[in-house]
Scaffold this active site. Structure first.
Site, short mmCIF file in Angstrom:
data_model
loop_
_atom_site.label_atom_id
_atom_site.label_comp_id
_atom_site.label_asym_id
_atom_site.label_seq_id
_atom_site.Cartn_x
_atom_site.Cartn_y
_atom_site.Cartn_z
N ASP A 1 28.32 -12.77 -19.49
CA ASP A 1 28.85 -11.37 -19.93
C ASP A 1 30.19 -11.59 -20.47
O ASP A 1 31.01 -12.12 -19.69
CB ASP A 1 28.73 -10.31 -18.81
CG ASP A 1 28.96 -9.00 -19.39
OD1 ASP A 1 27.91 -8.15 -19.37
OD2 ASP A 1 30.00 -8.80 -19.85
N ASN B 1 20.35 -0.97 -16.52
CA ASN B 1 20.97 0.33 -17.13
C ASN B 1 19.82 1.00 -17.91
O ASN B 1 19.53 0.24 -19.04
CB ASN B 1 22.20 0.41 -17.67
CG ASN B 1 23.47 0.14 -16.52
OD1 ASN B 1 23.23 0.56 -15.23
ND2 ASN B 1 24.45 -0.67 -16.73
N GLY C 1 25.11 4.52 -18.46
CA GLY C 1 25.86 3.45 -18.82
C GLY C 1 25.45 2.48 -19.72
O GLY C 1 26.02 1.31 -19.77
N GLN C 2 24.14 2.59 -20.15
CA GLN C 2 23.65 1.52 -21.00
C GLN C 2 24.45 1.22 -22.46
O GLN C 2 24.36 2.74 -23.00
CB GLN C 2 22.05 1.80 -21.26
CG GLN C 2 21.54 0.49 -22.24
CD GLN C 2 19.82 0.51 -22.31
OE1 GLN C 2 19.42 1.64 -22.00
NE2 GLN C 2 19.39 -0.40 -22.95
N SER C 3 24.98 0.40 -22.64
CA SER C 3 25.65 0.45 -24.11
C SER C 3 24.98 -0.70 -25.22
O SER C 3 25.63 -0.39 -26.22
CB SER C 3 27.17 -0.30 -23.76
OG SER C 3 27.39 -1.35 -23.13
N HIS D 1 18.34 -5.53 -20.48
CA HIS D 1 19.07 -6.63 -20.07
C HIS D 1 19.40 -6.39 -18.54
O HIS D 1 19.53 -5.21 -18.42
CB HIS D 1 20.55 -6.85 -20.66
CG HIS D 1 21.55 -5.79 -20.84
ND1 HIS D 1 21.04 -4.85 -21.83
CD2 HIS D 1 22.33 -5.30 -20.27
CE1 HIS D 1 21.93 -4.07 -21.81
NE2 HIS D 1 22.69 -3.92 -20.72
N HIS E 1 21.84 -7.33 -15.49
CA HIS E 1 22.89 -7.66 -14.87
C HIS E 1 22.66 -8.65 -13.57
O HIS E 1 22.40 -8.10 -12.85
CB HIS E 1 23.94 -6.71 -15.04
CG HIS E 1 24.31 -5.82 -15.87
ND1 HIS E 1 25.58 -6.05 -16.50
CD2 HIS E 1 23.59 -4.88 -16.48
CE1 HIS E 1 25.57 -5.27 -17.71
NE2 HIS E 1 24.47 -4.52 -17.53
P1 AMP Z 1 25.13 -2.23 -20.32
O1 AMP Z 1 26.30 -1.09 -20.36
O2 AMP Z 1 24.25 -2.30 -19.18
O3 AMP Z 1 24.32 -1.98 -21.68
O4 AMP Z 1 25.44 -3.55 -20.45
C1 AMP Z 1 26.13 -4.42 -21.48
C2 AMP Z 1 26.68 -5.69 -21.40
O5 AMP Z 1 26.82 -6.55 -22.24
C3 AMP Z 1 28.29 -5.05 -20.95
O6 AMP Z 1 28.50 -5.63 -19.62
C4 AMP Z 1 29.12 -6.01 -21.90
O7 AMP Z 1 30.34 -6.71 -21.46
C5 AMP Z 1 27.99 -7.19 -22.45
N1 AMP Z 1 28.34 -7.58 -23.72
C6 AMP Z 1 28.48 -6.87 -24.97
N2 AMP Z 1 28.48 -7.86 -25.93
C7 AMP Z 1 28.44 -8.80 -25.65
C8 AMP Z 1 28.40 -10.08 -26.23
N3 AMP Z 1 28.53 -10.54 -27.45
N4 AMP Z 1 28.29 -11.35 -25.10
C9 AMP Z 1 27.95 -11.21 -23.86
N5 AMP Z 1 28.24 -9.86 -23.18
C10 AMP Z 1 28.34 -8.86 -24.15
#
Ligand code: AMP
Length: 117
Positions: free
Chosen positions: A33, A90, A96-98, A103, A105
């Site tokens: 991450d 998420n 909190g899914q961004s 994916h 974690h």
């Molecule tokens: P979520 O908030 O569950 O969608 O998690 C998205 C995760 O992706 C976050 O922990 C970010 O730090 C991670 N993330 C975003 N862009 C990248 C990237 N280019 N390489 C690795 N991790 C990333």
């Protein structure tokens, strides 16, 4: 889900942007991450474009199992077998899914509270 995967993880799968890979096979990819929330923070993703659990179908059952088994492998490789690890997915912006490519974690290397915040 047949549309183009424009998410950052789609770009990582296609090699358009770099990632720090720790595991890869035909179906699954795992990488560090970018903003770790724990000493061990690795993301495990299916190469198939699935937005989140709401988007998963019966046909994805085996693939989702592979995600969990890859998470187990990564956790063991990271030395987490004794202390354990947290596996978080998420599903939806509201929790909190961004990044909208499913994916998991893999989090470990520190203590965790419950319930999660
Ligand atoms: P979520 O908030 O569950 O969608 O998690 C998205 C995760 O992706 C976050 O922990 C970010 O730090 C991670 N993330 C975003 N862009 C990248 C990237 N280019 N390489 C690795 N991790 C990333």
């Amino acid at each position: 889900m047949s549309e183009q995967n424009d998410t950052v993880f789609g770009k990582i799968i296609r090699g358009e942007i770099p990632s720090d890979k720790v595991y890869e096979d035909d179906d699954v990819l795992a990488f560090q991450d970018l903003n770790p929330a724990a000493p061990v923070h690795i993301l495990v993703i299916p190469k198939k474009y699935i937005v989140n659990a709401f988007d998963a179908e019966e046909d994805d059952a085996e693939l989702l199992g592979k995600v969990v088994l890859a998470a187990k492998k990564v956790a063991i490789d990271q030395g987490l077998e004794e202390d354990g690890f947290r596996l978080v997915i998420n599903n939806g912006e509201g929790v909190g899914q961004s990044v909208f490519h499913l994916h998991a974690h893999v989090l470990g290397g520190r203590s965790f509270s419950w319930p999660p915040g």
